[in-house]
Motif scaffolding. Sequence first.
Motif, short mmCIF file in Angstrom:
data_model
loop_
_atom_site.label_atom_id
_atom_site.label_comp_id
_atom_site.label_asym_id
_atom_site.label_seq_id
_atom_site.Cartn_x
_atom_site.Cartn_y
_atom_site.Cartn_z
N THR A 39 -11.49 0.45 -15.53
CA THR A 39 -11.51 0.88 -16.93
C THR A 39 -12.06 0.00 -17.82
OG1 THR A 39 -9.47 1.09 -16.63
CG2 THR A 39 -10.45 2.55 -16.42
N PRO A 40 -11.89 -0.66 -19.75
CA PRO A 40 -12.27 -0.86 -20.81
C PRO A 40 -10.93 -1.37 -20.71
CG PRO A 40 -14.01 0.81 -21.66
CD PRO A 40 -13.25 1.00 -19.94
N ILE A 41 -10.82 -2.55 -21.04
CA ILE A 41 -9.75 -3.05 -20.99
C ILE A 41 -9.80 -4.19 -22.63
CG2 ILE A 41 -8.01 -5.05 -21.29
CD1 ILE A 41 -8.43 -4.85 -18.69
N ASN A 42 -8.91 -2.84 -23.96
CA ASN A 42 -8.86 -3.70 -25.12
C ASN A 42 -8.00 -4.56 -25.10
OD1 ASN A 42 -8.67 -4.32 -28.04
ND2 ASN A 42 -8.68 -1.90 -28.38
N ARG A 43 -8.90 -6.38 -25.10
CA ARG A 43 -8.36 -7.10 -25.18
C ARG A 43 -7.19 -7.91 -26.89
NH1 ARG A 43 -12.32 -12.30 -24.47
NH2 ARG A 43 -10.20 -13.26 -25.38
N THR A 44 -7.84 -7.45 -27.28
CA THR A 44 -7.59 -7.57 -28.68
C THR A 44 -5.52 -7.14 -28.40
OG1 THR A 44 -8.70 -8.19 -30.06
CG2 THR A 44 -6.66 -6.11 -31.40
N LEU A 45 -5.65 -5.59 -28.51
CA LEU A 45 -4.70 -4.89 -28.52
C LEU A 45 -4.05 -5.58 -27.39
CD1 LEU A 45 -3.15 -2.04 -28.06
CD2 LEU A 45 -4.08 -0.76 -26.85
N LEU A 46 -3.67 -5.52 -26.19
CA LEU A 46 -3.06 -6.72 -25.44
C LEU A 46 -2.75 -8.01 -25.66
CD1 LEU A 46 -4.78 -5.32 -21.89
CD2 LEU A 46 -2.66 -5.07 -22.41
N GLU A 47 -3.19 -8.76 -26.09
CA GLU A 47 -3.07 -9.64 -26.52
C GLU A 47 -2.25 -9.92 -27.88
OE1 GLU A 47 -7.26 -12.30 -26.22
OE2 GLU A 47 -6.98 -11.66 -27.99
N ASN A 105 -2.39 0.25 -18.54
CA ASN A 105 -1.92 1.37 -17.49
C ASN A 105 -1.98 2.60 -17.75
OD1 ASN A 105 -1.15 0.36 -15.22
ND2 ASN A 105 1.00 0.40 -15.40
N THR A 106 -2.25 3.14 -19.55
CA THR A 106 -2.89 3.99 -20.30
C THR A 106 -3.84 4.05 -20.67
OG1 THR A 106 -0.14 4.71 -20.05
CG2 THR A 106 -1.96 5.95 -21.99
N SER A 107 -4.79 4.51 -20.40
CA SER A 107 -6.50 4.17 -21.05
C SER A 107 -6.35 4.18 -22.60
CB SER A 107 -7.34 4.63 -20.23
OG SER A 107 -7.68 5.46 -20.13
N ASP A 108 -5.89 5.41 -23.47
CA ASP A 108 -6.10 6.08 -24.01
C ASP A 108 -4.60 5.75 -25.45
OD1 ASP A 108 -3.80 7.05 -23.40
OD2 ASP A 108 -4.17 9.54 -24.04
N VAL A 109 -4.44 4.95 -25.28
CA VAL A 109 -3.38 3.83 -25.72
C VAL A 109 -4.43 3.09 -26.69
CG1 VAL A 109 -1.62 2.78 -26.29
CG2 VAL A 109 -0.95 4.31 -24.64
N ALA A 110 -4.36 3.05 -28.14
CA ALA A 110 -4.64 2.22 -28.95
C ALA A 110 -3.87 2.16 -30.06
CB ALA A 110 -6.24 2.89 -29.15
N THR A 111 -2.67 1.88 -29.92
CA THR A 111 -2.13 1.44 -30.87
C THR A 111 -0.92 0.28 -30.75
OG1 THR A 111 -1.27 3.67 -31.94
CG2 THR A 111 0.05 1.99 -32.57
N ILE A 112 -0.73 -0.36 -31.37
CA ILE A 112 0.21 -2.04 -31.14
C ILE A 112 2.03 -0.97 -31.43
CG2 ILE A 112 0.55 -3.90 -31.99
CD1 ILE A 112 -2.72 -4.78 -33.19
N PRO A 113 2.27 -1.25 -30.78
CA PRO A 113 3.81 -0.71 -30.29
C PRO A 113 4.15 -1.96 -31.16
CG PRO A 113 3.07 -2.17 -27.96
CD PRO A 113 1.50 -2.28 -28.88
N GLU A 114 5.47 -1.16 -32.05
CA GLU A 114 6.18 -1.82 -33.51
C GLU A 114 7.58 -1.39 -32.34
OE1 GLU A 114 4.81 -2.83 -36.36
OE2 GLU A 114 2.97 -2.05 -35.96
N PHE A 115 8.39 -2.95 -33.50
CA PHE A 115 9.82 -2.94 -33.24
C PHE A 115 10.21 -1.44 -33.89
CE2 PHE A 115 9.05 -7.48 -34.17
CZ PHE A 115 9.42 -8.14 -33.04
N ASP A 116 11.40 -1.27 -33.07
CA ASP A 116 12.01 -0.20 -33.64
C ASP A 116 13.21 -0.16 -34.63
OD1 ASP A 116 14.14 -1.45 -31.41
OD2 ASP A 116 15.20 0.79 -32.14
N PRO A 117 12.97 0.55 -35.54
CA PRO A 117 14.71 0.73 -35.93
C PRO A 117 15.92 -0.17 -36.12
CG PRO A 117 13.57 3.26 -36.38
CD PRO A 117 12.95 2.02 -34.99
N LEU A 118 15.78 -0.06 -34.89
CA LEU A 118 17.42 -1.12 -34.30
C LEU A 118 16.40 -2.07 -34.17
CD1 LEU A 118 18.60 1.62 -31.36
CD2 LEU A 118 19.27 1.52 -34.07
N CYS A 119 15.81 -2.54 -33.73
CA CYS A 119 15.58 -3.82 -33.31
C CYS A 119 14.99 -4.67 -35.57
CB CYS A 119 14.11 -4.55 -32.77
SG CYS A 119 14.42 -4.36 -30.84
N ILE A 120 14.17 -4.07 -36.22
CA ILE A 120 13.91 -4.07 -37.45
C ILE A 120 15.50 -4.28 -38.04
CG2 ILE A 120 13.33 -3.40 -39.30
CD1 ILE A 120 10.78 -1.98 -37.70
#
Length: 246
Positions: A163-171, A222-237
């Motif tokens: 399946t296609p891998i989004n290198r930018t997303l993972l990097e 492992n989720t091919s339809d995820v296209a969003t870079i995760p963020e710090f949650d409010p507690l980490c921020i």
Amino acid sequence: MAFTVVGCGNDDEGTPPDTNPNAEANQQPLGTSANNLLAATDFTSLRLELAYVEGFRPTQQTIDLIQSFLESRLDKPDGVRIEERVITPTETAPYDINEIVAIEDANRTVFNDGDEIGVWVFFSDGISASNSGNSFVLGTAYRNTSMVIYEKTFIDLANNSNTPINRTLLETSTLRHEFGHIFGLVNSGTPLTSDHEDEDNERHCNVEGCLMFFQTVTSIFNTSDVATIPEFDPLCIADLQANGGL
């Protein structure tokens, strides 16, 4: 093809300090420089040395995204600069963490200088020696201002995946996660403002979906339809802001 992707490696592996006195401030334990990185009290700018072997440069979008990420989280009124360097390691892959340290010590040129703090990121031409079977380490933060991203692993996975891998997303997700560790998250140099450290996975957040959740990068892979870079949650921020960050 099924993969088990380990987002980050063992940050506690041995990293003996170099004897170069000019580099000593950048060869301290992970999390030691969290406040220096986040706040403007002692350092008003940051210079990132982005080193890679020919053919293993991250995508331009990854570089652009890490620049904006650092500018959005660090109080550096004099700015964030990224300098690229092509290097030729003398160590032989697969790399254990001591070989990664040796590559840094032989090639790093950017250190703390006046009111500018230096950071080293190496995009590796080899895989981690901690890989086993279908389990892969993507990156490791191992000193107060140092990390390695196993770029060869990203390339190999992309070439061998059905399946296609989004290198930018993972990097970008891996880079941000490892930066979170040198920012002192979670409870590793930046004090907690609330109880959100994962008891079973130290230095990680117990909020699922947070950038610092221990399986966040694995979930992206492992989720091919995820296209969003995760963020710090409010507690980490909240932790970062309490320690001088934005």
